[in-house]
Scaffold this motif. Structure first.
Motif, PDB file in Angstrom:
ATOM      1  N   ASP A  38       4.657 -45.829  68.413  1.00 59.28           N
ATOM      2  CA  ASP A  38       4.678 -47.381  68.195  1.00 59.28           C
ATOM      3  C   ASP A  38       3.306 -47.467  67.551  1.00 59.28           C
ATOM      4  O   ASP A  38       2.635 -48.874  67.378  1.00 59.28           O
ATOM      5  CB  ASP A  38       4.680 -48.140  69.588  1.00 59.28           C
ATOM      6  N   LEU A  39       2.606 -46.614  66.662  1.00 58.20           N
ATOM      7  CA  LEU A  39       1.627 -47.049  65.912  1.00 58.20           C
ATOM      8  C   LEU A  39       1.677 -46.324  64.543  1.00 58.20           C
ATOM      9  O   LEU A  39       1.368 -45.326  64.463  1.00 58.20           O
ATOM     10  CB  LEU A  39       0.250 -46.753  66.787  1.00 58.20           C
ATOM     11  N   ARG A  40       1.684 -47.191  63.569  1.00 54.85           N
ATOM     12  CA  ARG A  40       1.839 -46.579  62.287  1.00 54.85           C
ATOM     13  C   ARG A  40       0.459 -46.615  61.454  1.00 54.85           C
ATOM     14  O   ARG A  40      -0.095 -47.790  61.231  1.00 54.85           O
ATOM     15  CB  ARG A  40       2.938 -47.273  61.322  1.00 54.85           C
ATOM     16  N   VAL A  41      -0.252 -45.739  61.310  1.00 56.88           N
ATOM     17  CA  VAL A  41      -1.397 -45.643  60.533  1.00 56.88           C
ATOM     18  C   VAL A  41      -1.403 -45.333  59.124  1.00 56.88           C
ATOM     19  O   VAL A  41      -0.880 -44.065  58.887  1.00 56.88           O
ATOM     20  CB  VAL A  41      -2.349 -44.562  61.246  1.00 56.88           C
ATOM     21  N   ASP A  42      -1.726 -46.125  58.212  1.00 54.79           N
ATOM     22  CA  ASP A  42      -1.608 -46.038  56.861  1.00 54.79           C
ATOM     23  C   ASP A  42      -2.829 -45.377  56.453  1.00 54.79           C
ATOM     24  O   ASP A  42      -2.692 -44.693  55.197  1.00 54.79           O
ATOM     25  CB  ASP A  42      -1.434 -47.626  56.438  1.00 54.79           C
ATOM     26  N   ARG A  43      -3.958 -45.556  56.871  1.00 55.66           N
ATOM     27  CA  ARG A  43      -5.193 -44.929  56.487  1.00 55.66           C
ATOM     28  C   ARG A  43      -6.207 -44.749  57.567  1.00 55.66           C
ATOM     29  O   ARG A  43      -6.301 -45.427  58.326  1.00 55.66           O
ATOM     30  CB  ARG A  43      -5.800 -45.955  55.464  1.00 55.66           C
ATOM     31  N   PHE A  44      -6.695 -43.436  57.668  1.00 61.29           N
ATOM     32  CA  PHE A  44      -7.625 -43.225  58.449  1.00 61.29           C
ATOM     33  C   PHE A  44      -8.841 -42.706  57.815  1.00 61.29           C
ATOM     34  O   PHE A  44      -9.079 -41.920  57.023  1.00 61.29           O
ATOM     35  CB  PHE A  44      -7.120 -41.918  59.474  1.00 61.29           C
ATOM     36  N   VAL A  45      -9.769 -43.548  58.204  1.00 59.75           N
ATOM     37  CA  VAL A  45     -11.341 -43.208  57.703  1.00 59.75           C
ATOM     38  C   VAL A  45     -11.973 -42.457  58.735  1.00 59.75           C
ATOM     39  O   VAL A  45     -12.241 -43.015  59.799  1.00 59.75           O
ATOM     40  CB  VAL A  45     -12.049 -44.500  57.428  1.00 59.75           C
ATOM     41  N   LEU A  46     -12.346 -41.303  58.501  1.00 60.86           N
ATOM     42  CA  LEU A  46     -12.762 -40.204  59.597  1.00 60.86           C
ATOM     43  C   LEU A  46     -14.378 -40.007  59.094  1.00 60.86           C
ATOM     44  O   LEU A  46     -14.614 -39.327  58.204  1.00 60.86           O
ATOM     45  CB  LEU A  46     -12.052 -39.037  59.548  1.00 60.86           C
ATOM     46  N   ILE A  47     -15.048 -40.378  59.916  1.00 61.94           N
ATOM     47  CA  ILE A  47     -16.705 -40.347  59.989  1.00 61.94           C
ATOM     48  C   ILE A  47     -17.165 -39.089  60.487  1.00 61.94           C
ATOM     49  O   ILE A  47     -16.594 -38.730  61.631  1.00 61.94           O
ATOM     50  CB  ILE A  47     -17.284 -41.520  60.387  1.00 61.94           C
ATOM     51  N   HIS A  48     -17.744 -38.235  59.655  1.00 60.43           N
ATOM     52  CA  HIS A  48     -18.216 -36.651  60.417  1.00 60.43           C
ATOM     53  C   HIS A  48     -19.487 -36.572  59.714  1.00 60.43           C
ATOM     54  O   HIS A  48     -19.805 -37.083  58.693  1.00 60.43           O
ATOM     55  CB  HIS A  48     -17.308 -35.964  60.283  1.00 60.43           C
ATOM     56  N   GLY A  49     -20.275 -35.673  60.234  1.00 57.09           N
ATOM     57  CA  GLY A  49     -21.737 -35.156  59.675  1.00 57.09           C
ATOM     58  C   GLY A  49     -21.095 -34.000  58.972  1.00 57.09           C
ATOM     59  O   GLY A  49     -20.087 -33.403  58.840  1.00 57.09           O
ATOM     60  N   SER A  50     -22.091 -33.676  58.214  1.00 53.14           N
ATOM     61  CA  SER A  50     -22.063 -32.285  57.104  1.00 53.14           C
ATOM     62  C   SER A  50     -21.894 -31.042  57.964  1.00 53.14           C
ATOM     63  O   SER A  50     -20.995 -30.184  57.426  1.00 53.14           O
ATOM     64  CB  SER A  50     -23.311 -32.185  56.439  1.00 53.14           C
ATOM     65  N   TYR A  51     -22.362 -31.061  59.155  1.00 50.99           N
ATOM     66  CA  TYR A  51     -22.367 -29.833  59.849  1.00 50.99           C
ATOM     67  C   TYR A  51     -20.789 -29.447  60.306  1.00 50.99           C
ATOM     68  O   TYR A  51     -20.298 -28.515  60.470  1.00 50.99           O
ATOM     69  CB  TYR A  51     -23.184 -29.920  61.094  1.00 50.99           C
ATOM     70  N   HIS A  52     -20.049 -30.654  60.571  1.00 52.15           N
ATOM     71  CA  HIS A  52     -18.644 -30.422  61.089  1.00 52.15           C
ATOM     72  C   HIS A  52     -17.660 -30.593  59.879  1.00 52.15           C
ATOM     73  O   HIS A  52     -16.699 -30.958  60.257  1.00 52.15           O
ATOM     74  CB  HIS A  52     -18.496 -31.593  62.132  1.00 52.15           C
ATOM     75  N   ARG A  53     -17.975 -30.147  58.819  1.00 57.30           N
ATOM     76  CA  ARG A  53     -17.126 -30.544  57.624  1.00 57.30           C
ATOM     77  C   ARG A  53     -15.885 -29.347  57.752  1.00 57.30           C
ATOM     78  O   ARG A  53     -14.904 -29.980  57.391  1.00 57.30           O
ATOM     79  CB  ARG A  53     -17.574 -30.001  56.151  1.00 57.30           C
ATOM     80  N   ARG A  54     -15.870 -28.363  58.357  1.00 55.75           N
ATOM     81  CA  ARG A  54     -14.864 -27.383  58.363  1.00 55.75           C
ATOM     82  C   ARG A  54     -13.804 -28.001  59.413  1.00 55.75           C
ATOM     83  O   ARG A  54     -12.695 -27.907  59.514  1.00 55.75           O
ATOM     84  CB  ARG A  54     -15.297 -26.015  58.871  1.00 55.75           C
ATOM     85  N   LEU A  55     -14.440 -28.512  60.603  1.00 57.70           N
ATOM     86  CA  LEU A  55     -13.600 -28.991  61.745  1.00 57.70           C
ATOM     87  C   LEU A  55     -12.883 -30.311  61.101  1.00 57.70           C
ATOM     88  O   LEU A  55     -12.006 -30.633  61.355  1.00 57.70           O
ATOM     89  CB  LEU A  55     -14.578 -29.562  62.962  1.00 57.70           C
ATOM     90  N   ALA A  56     -13.625 -31.296  60.260  1.00 61.32           N
ATOM     91  CA  ALA A  56     -12.926 -32.288  59.793  1.00 61.32           C
ATOM     92  C   ALA A  56     -11.954 -31.708  58.760  1.00 61.32           C
ATOM     93  O   ALA A  56     -10.602 -32.466  59.032  1.00 61.32           O
ATOM     94  CB  ALA A  56     -13.968 -33.099  58.908  1.00 61.32           C
TER      95      ALA A  56
END
Length: 528
Positions: A38-56
């Protein structure tokens, strides 16, 4: 239904999982958002640090797998200390100010389940203050057996419930009040307190605001700055519409304000929406509202209270949701007593009433406003002009004295600075220019309306009346310099002092002679 954009932090712990099929048995809040039926997400802005780039990258790929229609936008944000409130709030505030929000066409959900507690608090505060113009989004796992989807809920903040939190941010408030004052460091304590109160009302209320004060006290500029502040906070979507009610007379007033239908009266060749409709979702500034007729006042009152009004010649009502700021230089209580202004409309406007003082009541603010007007001139004309110290001190001594009446308030000051800056040939306003200008102001305020100017003596009233005001001011200055000069060449050297330094050959006498000839004047006529 509008497209939905989610903004949230990557959960370095909650969103982490070992690669393999077993990861789909774990609740991961960021991924689970995009798995909701019941939730359509058209865009997701994902904030993360450089250290977690692979996880992102890992999480973004999983989002694409479960929700191919979702555009995932990574945003790198590094903190030296992710638990430092000042650093986290500052960087998120910069992010909010730089992000291109469009509340007219997009809905925004601010995810506060992931990230450090400090980050979650900062997201809450920025959403509460409308720097992030959306709703809060909370997610949680299902109780009992592990399930990957979990549940979600959105929270539309009621700003009035969080006044105690908002009051802690004095720095943000100071920025807003400085914004309303156009960055001018005003010194009048009573005026500064009033601006602080207007700022609080502007960001926390949609009720009408009444600005009272003499002509030229800055009501129009303040109304526009209130609009810009509300626009910055994403509290208005529509335009700023300004109208001077003194210009609305007779039958045309109804049409201008409320619009009309084609054929409603002679000359109505097409539909007209009217100013109230044009201000839909925005802010309407009715300056000199005391000039409106009683019929127009009645319709304005209904439009404020119900958001509806009847255009001229229409069978059905029009709707418009706008915030109203009204301005007046009259005492509306006296107008009500005289039967010229509706008591019920005044009662509706009188919730937030602010009386703007004239410039003569704020003499300590003349100096910072003098600098402001010089900056405005530089921006407008592309030429920076300054005072020499003696001239500045002399001008301020006159401007701040009790003999300076400032009848036109800030309009008088702006015109005065413009004249001195325009007639300054070297980019530096000197004592001579100040003396000439202060003499002009003293004469203006003396109440002597007789035509005794230099130009009237030379040209006669009719010829002076045919010259544009701008040219009149310039010509009067030239005539005054000529009369104080020993020769035509001497006058030319004074008037063209800056440009003559940039030429290989000079003939200032000829330039001045040709200028005077445009007005059928010659050196002999000036020196008689």
């Amino acid at each position: 239904m509008k497209p939905i954009t989610v903004i949230g932090f990557l959960g370095s712990t909650l969103d982490a999982a070992k690669f393999g099929p077993s990861r789909w048995n774990k609740w991961r809040p960021t991924v689970s958002i995009c798995m909701q039926e019941d939730l359509r997400v058209d865009r997701f802005v994902l904030i993360h640090g450089s250290y977690h780039r692979r996880l992102a990258e890992f999480v973004m790929q999983d989002i694409r797998d479960v929700s191919p229609e979702t555009e995932v936008v990574p945003h790198v944000m590094d903190f030296e200390d992710a638990w430092d409130f000042e650093e986290v709030y500052g960087k998120l505030l910069d992010f909010a100010r730089e992000f291109e929000f469009d509340p007219d066409t997009q809905d925004y959900l601010i995810h506060i389940t992931t990230g450090t507690h400090v980050a979650q608090i900062c997201l809450f505060l920025l959403t509460e203050a409308r720097y992030l113009p959306g709703k809060l989004l909370q997610t949680q796992p299902h109780k009992g057996a592990p399930q990957p989807i979990g549940t979600w809920a959105s929270i539309d903040l009621d700003l009035s419930r969080y006044d105690s939190i908002a009051s802690r941010f004095a720095e943000a408030s100071a920025e807003s009040t400085s914004f309303l004052k156009s960055g001018i460091e005003t010194r009048n304590a009573a005026f500064n307190r009033m601006i602080e109160e207007i700022e609080q009302v502007a960001v926390r209320s949609r009720a009408p605001i009444l600005l009272m004060g003499p002509t030229g006290a800055g009501k129009s500029q303040l109304a526009r700055k209130v609009y810009e502040l509300k626009k910055l906070r994403h509290q208005v979507e529509g335009p700023f519409v300004e109208v001077n009610c003194a210009t609305l007379k007779g039958d045309s007033a109804m049409s201008a304000l409320f619009g009309h239908k084609k054929g409603a009266f002679t000359g109505a060749v097409q539909d007209r929406p009217g100013l109230l409709k044009s201000a839909d979702k925005g802010l309407l500034f009715l300056d000199e509202i005391g000039e409106l007729g009683l019929d127009e006042q009645a319709m304005i009152l209904r439009a404020i209270e119900e958001g509806r009004f009847l255009p001229v010649g229409a069978d059905s009502e029009a709707k418009s949701e706008f915030q109203l700021i009204a301005g007046t230089n009259r005492n509306l209580m006296d107008e009500v007593a005289a039967g010229n202004f509706r008591e019920d409309l005044f009662a509706r406007l009188n919730l937030w009433t602010f009386a703007l003082p004239g410039l003569a009541e704020r003499r300590e603010d003349i100096e910072p406003n003098l600098d402001y007007e010089l900056e405005r001139f530089a921006e407008r004309e592309g030429t920076r002009v300054t005072f020499n110290k003696e001239a500045r001190d002399r001008y301020l001594a006159f401007a701040e004295s009790q003999s300076a009446r400032w009848q036109g308030n800030f309009r008088d000051l702006a015109a005065s600075v413009t004249r001195m800056a325009t007639l300054c040939p070297t980019g530096r306003i000197d004592r001579e220019a100040v003396d000439f200008e202060t003499g002009r102001l003293a004469k203006l305020w003396s109440g002597d309306k007789a035509e005794t100017s230099l130009l009237t003596d030379l040209l006669g009233k009719d010829r002076v009346g045919a010259i544009d005001p701008f040219d009149r001011v310039q010509l009067e200055y030239v005539v005054d310099v000529c009369r104080r000069s020993a020769s035509l060449s001497d006058a030319g050297r004074t008037l063209f002092a800056a440009s003559r330094e940039q030429r290989t050959s000079t003939n200032d006498s000829d330039r001045l002679r040709k200028y005077l000839a445009k007005f059928r004047l010659d050196w002999g006529a000036l020196t008689q």
